[in-house]
Scaffold this motif. Structure first.
Motif, mmCIF file in Angstrom:
data_model
loop_
_atom_site.group_PDB
_atom_site.id
_atom_site.type_symbol
_atom_site.label_atom_id
_atom_site.label_comp_id
_atom_site.label_asym_id
_atom_site.label_seq_id
_atom_site.Cartn_x
_atom_site.Cartn_y
_atom_site.Cartn_z
ATOM 1 N N GLN A 272 -6.733 16.039 0.264
ATOM 2 C CA GLN A 272 -6.237 15.861 1.625
ATOM 3 C C GLN A 272 -4.713 15.961 1.627
ATOM 4 O OE1 GLN A 272 -7.750 11.968 2.532
ATOM 5 N NE2 GLN A 272 -9.879 12.645 2.715
ATOM 6 N N PHE A 273 -4.177 16.731 2.564
ATOM 7 C CA PHE A 273 -2.731 16.970 2.627
ATOM 8 C C PHE A 273 -2.181 16.583 3.994
ATOM 9 C CE2 PHE A 273 -4.404 19.837 -0.546
ATOM 10 C CZ PHE A 273 -3.451 19.832 -1.562
ATOM 11 N N TRP A 274 -1.182 15.694 3.991
ATOM 12 C CA TRP A 274 -0.383 15.399 5.175
ATOM 13 C C TRP A 274 0.985 16.028 4.947
ATOM 14 C CZ3 TRP A 274 -2.298 12.986 9.449
ATOM 15 C CH2 TRP A 274 -3.493 12.276 9.310
ATOM 16 N N VAL A 275 1.417 16.874 5.878
ATOM 17 C CA VAL A 275 2.709 17.562 5.764
ATOM 18 C C VAL A 275 3.596 17.110 6.917
ATOM 19 C CG1 VAL A 275 3.888 19.770 5.550
ATOM 20 C CG2 VAL A 275 1.522 19.538 4.725
ATOM 21 N N VAL A 387 5.256 8.129 9.616
ATOM 22 C CA VAL A 387 4.775 7.469 8.407
ATOM 23 C C VAL A 387 3.927 6.257 8.763
ATOM 24 C CG1 VAL A 387 5.473 6.206 6.340
ATOM 25 C CG2 VAL A 387 6.681 8.303 6.987
ATOM 26 N N ARG A 388 4.409 5.453 9.736
ATOM 27 C CA ARG A 388 3.692 4.236 10.129
ATOM 28 C C ARG A 388 2.289 4.549 10.610
ATOM 29 N NH1 ARG A 388 2.869 2.209 14.973
ATOM 30 N NH2 ARG A 388 4.417 3.582 15.936
ATOM 31 N N PRO A 392 -2.270 4.119 7.615
ATOM 32 C CA PRO A 392 -3.638 3.598 7.660
ATOM 33 C C PRO A 392 -4.702 4.613 7.243
ATOM 34 C CG PRO A 392 -2.420 2.917 9.602
ATOM 35 C CD PRO A 392 -1.572 3.931 8.901
ATOM 36 N N ARG A 393 -4.361 5.903 7.258
ATOM 37 C CA ARG A 393 -5.311 6.932 6.843
ATOM 38 C C ARG A 393 -5.205 7.257 5.355
ATOM 39 N NH1 ARG A 393 -7.748 9.667 11.186
ATOM 40 N NH2 ARG A 393 -8.954 10.585 9.484
ATOM 41 N N LEU A 394 -4.281 6.594 4.651
ATOM 42 C CA LEU A 394 -4.084 6.834 3.224
ATOM 43 C C LEU A 394 -4.826 5.782 2.405
ATOM 44 C CD1 LEU A 394 -0.238 7.600 3.199
ATOM 45 C CD2 LEU A 394 -2.123 9.235 3.331
ATOM 46 N N PRO A 395 -5.082 6.062 1.129
ATOM 47 C CA PRO A 395 -5.787 5.095 0.282
ATOM 48 C C PRO A 395 -4.888 4.002 -0.273
ATOM 49 C CG PRO A 395 -5.346 7.072 -0.966
ATOM 50 C CD PRO A 395 -4.890 7.353 0.434
ATOM 51 N N VAL A 396 -3.585 4.081 -0.018
ATOM 52 C CA VAL A 396 -2.640 3.067 -0.488
ATOM 53 C C VAL A 396 -1.814 2.578 0.699
ATOM 54 C CG1 VAL A 396 -2.511 4.090 -2.783
ATOM 55 C CG2 VAL A 396 -0.835 4.770 -1.046
ATOM 56 N N GLY A 397 -1.235 1.400 0.559
ATOM 57 C CA GLY A 397 -0.452 0.815 1.635
ATOM 58 C C GLY A 397 1.000 1.238 1.604
#
Length: 424
Positions: A272-275, A387-388, A392-397
């Protein structure tokens, strides 16, 4: 579209579903290997491989400067030889991990030990290998073998370039047709004093994709004649991504900035890529999050984070943590910015899930990022907001991300202020 609407609306359409890896890991590759072995037995006649068509070459790195360098050719499927060569077409066709492994294991690597210092040698096996590399379409060849091929997947965490298939020791090779060489390639070959980086930029400017340039560089067909040498495939992939990126970055040094924060998302083969693009001078960072149990993080019980970055002046040293993925990702971003003639601060977040059960090569990173810019775009008021909303959609905080990312670490004060204000 606002970023919150974009995130809420993320859904898997049919095209995405076809491109992503199925939840159940497939082991059909073992059946395919048996079929490959049968086709090898039918195709290899005595000590020769007749009627073969080669779309590419492979240069190993073990033992450098004495390496194993070979000609790749599909066994029993010569009419589709071009489909076996790694390219962006694999993404467009929706290749799964199984598809990639089948394409790679379907290629027989007929190789022999070779000194990398080939200079202007065009005779014998070295010459045939170079002719295959510089041609713009698969070439018909006949390969002399020393014994039957052996099948070995030979894939692992270090295989960032591509998995490999059956191998045979070659004693010689002959062309059975005259290969067609593009005029631009002939021009780079004929100039004895043209540095390799300049030749790569020239070819890229004339419409050659990095996949084509990588093969030509790997064959030792670029650079000053006396300095030409074979480049291991794994190294040449990164070298071309890096050289073309440096060329594109140089073109953008005086370009205007983008005007707003832009966010794009893409997913392929369990990655999964967030750019995120933000206004400002060029700055780039890649953060990778690798799931426990994934091919890149099989031994850990928690997510493993890796990151590398560069500022406006770029970087001259090889990255420490993200390897070839860094250069493939950066290239995809810079191609988009160069097309717009704009600069930006760029953060790419890559989540490597446990669905990514087999390493297919950095081409999937390059194509995922390239094609992220063809997907729908969202905007955010500020980089802080982007970023904020993504965290929540990432596996880390946020805390874990901040410890690994320079760009996110710079948001600490703003995020704290945001949280305090909203709690009040």
């Amino acid at each position: 579209m606002r970023l919150d609407e974009f995130i809420d609306g993320l859904a898997y359409d049919e095209e995405t579903r076809m491109r992503q890896l199925a939840k159940e890991k497939s082991y059909a590759i073992t059946e395919y290997l048996a079929d490959t072995e049968r086709r090898i037995d039918e195709t290899v006649q005595g000590d020769s491989l007749f009627g073969s068509t080669s779309p590419s070459i492979f240069v190993g790195r073990s033992g450098y400067p004495q390496v194993s360098a070979g000609i790749l050719a599909p066994v029993g499927d010569e009419q589709h030889a071009s489909e076996y060569a790694t390219s962006g077409e694999w993404y467009q066709r929706g290749y799964t991990i199984d598809d990639v492994f089948q394409a790679r294991t379907g290629l027989l690597n007929s190789a022999r030990p070779t000194d990398v210092h080939v200079a202007d040698e065009w005779n014998g096996f070295t010459g045939v290998r170079r002719e295959v590399a510089i041609a713009d379409r698969p070439v018909d060849v006949e390969v002399d073998l020393d014994g039957p091929p052996s099948i070995d997947l030979d894939v692992g965490r270090d295989d960032i370039a591509t998995p490999t298939g059956p191998r045979a020791r070659a004693t010689g090779a002959q062309l059975t047709e005259n290969p067609h060489v593009p005029r631009a390639v002939e021009k780079t070959l004929s100039d004895d004093d043209w540095r390799a980086d300049g030749a790569m930029a020239y070819l890229y400017n004339r419409g050659f994709d990095v996949y084509d340039i990588n093969t030509i560089l790997s064959a030792g067909a670029l650079g000053r004649t006396t300095n030409r040498r074979l480049v291991p495939t794994r190294w040449s992939i990164t070298a071309v991504d890096d050289t073309v990126s440096q060329f594109l970055r140089g073109q953008l040094q005086n370009a205007s900035s983008i005007d707003e924060v832009e966010v794009r998302y893409n997913e392929y083969l369990g990655n999964q890529f967030w750019v995120l693009l933000a206004p400002g001078d060029w700055e780039f960072e890649l953060v990778e999050m690798k799931a426990p149990g994934s091919v890149w993080n099989p031994d850990r019980s928690e997510y493993w984070l890796a990151s590398d970055r560069e500022g406006y002046e770029g970087r001259t040293q090889y990255v420490e943590e993200t390897a070839g993925a860094y250069y493939a990702t950066r290239l995809g971003v810079l191609e988009h910015l160069a097309e717009r003639d704009r600069q930006a601060k760029v953060l790419v977040l890559r989540n490597v899930t446990d669905d990514y059960w087999g390493p297919v090569g950095v081409w999937q990173v390059r194509e995922s990022v390239r094609n992220a810019f063809s997907e729908e775009m969202a905007t955010a008021e500020t980089f802080h907001d982007a970023v904020r909303q993504i965290v929540p959609r990432l596996p880390v905080g946020t805390d874990a991300l901040r410890r690994k990312s320079n760009m996110v670490a710079g948001l600490q004060t703003s995020l704290s202020s945001f949280i305090t204000t909203n709690e009040g």
